[in-house]
Design a protein around this motif. Sequence first.
Motif, mmCIF file in Angstrom:
data_model
loop_
_atom_site.group_PDB
_atom_site.id
_atom_site.type_symbol
_atom_site.label_atom_id
_atom_site.label_comp_id
_atom_site.label_asym_id
_atom_site.label_seq_id
_atom_site.Cartn_x
_atom_site.Cartn_y
_atom_site.Cartn_z
ATOM 1 N N PRO A 161 16.795 -33.972 1.507
ATOM 2 C CA PRO A 161 16.823 -33.735 0.047
ATOM 3 C C PRO A 161 15.800 -32.694 -0.397
ATOM 4 C CG PRO A 161 15.880 -35.888 0.543
ATOM 5 C CD PRO A 161 16.464 -35.378 1.805
ATOM 6 N N LEU A 162 14.691 -32.571 0.323
ATOM 7 C CA LEU A 162 13.715 -31.535 -0.025
ATOM 8 C C LEU A 162 14.311 -30.143 0.147
ATOM 9 C CD1 LEU A 162 10.182 -32.579 1.315
ATOM 10 C CD2 LEU A 162 10.870 -32.149 -1.036
ATOM 11 N N THR A 163 15.078 -29.962 1.213
ATOM 12 C CA THR A 163 15.739 -28.680 1.441
ATOM 13 C C THR A 163 16.735 -28.394 0.332
ATOM 14 O OG1 THR A 163 15.497 -28.952 3.837
ATOM 15 C CG2 THR A 163 17.099 -27.328 3.080
ATOM 16 N N TYR B 74 5.850 -25.049 -6.895
ATOM 17 C CA TYR B 74 4.500 -25.503 -6.516
ATOM 18 C C TYR B 74 4.494 -26.991 -6.184
ATOM 19 C CZ TYR B 74 -0.297 -27.094 -7.126
ATOM 20 O OH TYR B 74 -1.517 -27.695 -6.948
ATOM 21 N N GLU B 75 5.147 -27.794 -7.015
ATOM 22 C CA GLU B 75 5.180 -29.234 -6.754
ATOM 23 C C GLU B 75 5.980 -29.531 -5.487
ATOM 24 O OE1 GLU B 75 3.341 -31.304 -8.240
ATOM 25 O OE2 GLU B 75 2.656 -29.919 -9.783
ATOM 26 N N TRP B 76 7.056 -28.776 -5.262
ATOM 27 C CA TRP B 76 7.837 -28.943 -4.030
ATOM 28 C C TRP B 76 6.971 -28.647 -2.810
ATOM 29 C CZ3 TRP B 76 8.851 -25.785 0.070
ATOM 30 C CH2 TRP B 76 9.840 -26.211 0.964
ATOM 31 N N LEU B 77 6.164 -27.581 -2.911
ATOM 32 C CA LEU B 77 5.300 -27.196 -1.797
ATOM 33 C C LEU B 77 4.276 -28.282 -1.490
ATOM 34 C CD1 LEU B 77 4.357 -25.061 0.245
ATOM 35 C CD2 LEU B 77 2.893 -24.107 -1.546
ATOM 36 N N ARG B 78 3.719 -28.899 -2.519
ATOM 37 C CA ARG B 78 2.743 -29.966 -2.303
ATOM 38 C C ARG B 78 3.363 -31.128 -1.537
ATOM 39 N NH1 ARG B 78 0.058 -31.662 -7.827
ATOM 40 N NH2 ARG B 78 -0.874 -33.164 -6.404
ATOM 41 N N LEU C 42 3.959 -30.022 2.117
ATOM 42 C CA LEU C 42 2.724 -29.970 2.921
ATOM 43 C C LEU C 42 2.223 -31.366 3.268
ATOM 44 C CD1 LEU C 42 0.790 -27.043 1.171
ATOM 45 C CD2 LEU C 42 1.941 -26.999 3.388
ATOM 46 N N LEU C 43 2.333 -32.302 2.319
ATOM 47 C CA LEU C 43 1.891 -33.672 2.588
ATOM 48 C C LEU C 43 2.761 -34.327 3.658
ATOM 49 C CD1 LEU C 43 1.075 -34.914 -1.031
ATOM 50 C CD2 LEU C 43 -0.551 -34.545 0.832
ATOM 51 N N LEU C 44 4.069 -34.104 3.589
ATOM 52 C CA LEU C 44 4.966 -34.655 4.609
ATOM 53 C C LEU C 44 4.702 -34.024 5.968
ATOM 54 C CD1 LEU C 44 8.381 -34.879 2.710
ATOM 55 C CD2 LEU C 44 6.988 -36.786 3.540
ATOM 56 N N ASP C 45 4.482 -32.718 5.967
ATOM 57 C CA ASP C 45 4.193 -32.019 7.220
ATOM 58 C C ASP C 45 2.900 -32.540 7.842
ATOM 59 O OD1 ASP C 45 4.612 -29.562 9.063
ATOM 60 O OD2 ASP C 45 2.559 -29.316 8.335
ATOM 61 N N ILE D 92 2.003 -17.680 5.423
ATOM 62 C CA ILE D 92 1.704 -17.117 4.107
ATOM 63 C C ILE D 92 2.950 -17.174 3.214
ATOM 64 C CG2 ILE D 92 1.128 -14.989 2.878
ATOM 65 C CD1 ILE D 92 -0.723 -14.272 5.191
ATOM 66 N N LYS D 93 4.111 -16.878 3.808
ATOM 67 C CA LYS D 93 5.350 -16.916 3.043
ATOM 68 C C LYS D 93 5.626 -18.314 2.504
ATOM 69 C CE LYS D 93 10.287 -15.837 3.321
ATOM 70 N NZ LYS D 93 11.393 -15.392 4.203
ATOM 71 N N ASP D 94 5.340 -19.335 3.304
ATOM 72 C CA ASP D 94 5.552 -20.708 2.863
ATOM 73 C C ASP D 94 4.645 -21.079 1.692
ATOM 74 O OD1 ASP D 94 7.468 -21.022 4.803
ATOM 75 O OD2 ASP D 94 6.141 -22.021 6.235
ATOM 76 N N LEU D 95 3.492 -20.427 1.601
ATOM 77 C CA LEU D 95 2.534 -20.719 0.531
ATOM 78 C C LEU D 95 2.676 -19.755 -0.647
ATOM 79 C CD1 LEU D 95 -0.671 -21.298 2.723
ATOM 80 C CD2 LEU D 95 0.818 -23.046 1.757
ATOM 81 N N GLN D 96 3.715 -18.938 -0.638
ATOM 82 C CA GLN D 96 3.860 -17.861 -1.611
ATOM 83 C C GLN D 96 3.819 -18.344 -3.055
ATOM 84 O OE1 GLN D 96 7.422 -15.603 -1.029
ATOM 85 N NE2 GLN D 96 6.870 -14.010 -2.493
#
Length: 334
Positions: A129-131, A151-155, A158-161, A191-195
């Motif tokens: 579902p994240l994808t 930004y919230e999706w990235l957080r 990263l926590l799941l990772d 870097i792209k993942d944190l864009q």
Amino acid sequence: MIKAFFTERRSWIAMFLFQQVLMLFIAYVDSSIPLTPILYMVYVSILIFIVFVLIRCRKETAFYKSLKAWENNLDVTNISEAETPFESIIERSITGQTEQLKQSATRHRLALENEKDELMAWIHEVKTPLTAMHLIIERTEDQSLKSQLAYEWLRIHLLLDQQLHQKRMSFIENDLSIEVLELKSLIFKEIKDLQSWCIQKGIGFDIQLAAEEVLSDAKWLSFIIRQLLTNSVKYSEASDILIRSYEQGEQVHLEVEDFGRGIDPKDISRVFDKGFTSTTEHHDQTSTGMGLYLAKKAAKQLLIQIEVYSTPGAGTTFTLIFSKRNELAQVISV
């Protein structure tokens, strides 16, 4: 152990000596009893008693010596076989308790393995579902809303990772694949993942890679770099993060330098501790204090040394020092 043996038998020894002294005293006060034969008997008795005690000391302390040398683990095979009724009682008690502990340890280990497998399966399920959510966010036309959602999706990502890698850490030795890696592609992907986060905070990157390749594991090196980058982005505002690599003494150095708030000198030695989130300026209440801790553990398995240098108010530099290629032989052989 000899001292303990004599301490344990001191009442018996005292009783024997008392009997010998009593015999000499009776022979001394009773003139009808010749003293010389009594002295001879006492002398022989003491010699026999000394030999007997020494033999029993060697025989009876063998079990307790092995018990003292026992490492308190669940392997009781190194404990000497019991030869007396009391030793048998102790042996049965230890063996019984050890078997119970083994069964309990097995149950707990299986429960932990099941819990770990279920958690890892859940993390992989959540990624689906994240994808889908990420694809929906990409189609959002409102740029302000899109930026916030990204930004919230990235957080969450990263926590799941981080959680996934934490569970994998226990069997990292079986998960290593050492190969020559190109730093540029690996760093650019992170870097792209944190864009979205970097755009929101006005952060750019200055990349200077004099040393272009390293010998390491792609998955775990990416994870380590990801933790360093997220840490730098988290504590920086509207500034560049400098990433540079160079070779020094046949070892590749990779530095991640930010110009954020820096680290208090008293916290430098604790930044890699589990759960540590700084003792000052707790602006980020969501910080888990696990990122750098896990990065340090993973780096240790890859024979990578992590150094940190910081000036409060001026920024922080994390340096990865890769081992020489011949030093990685023990990792490759795993």
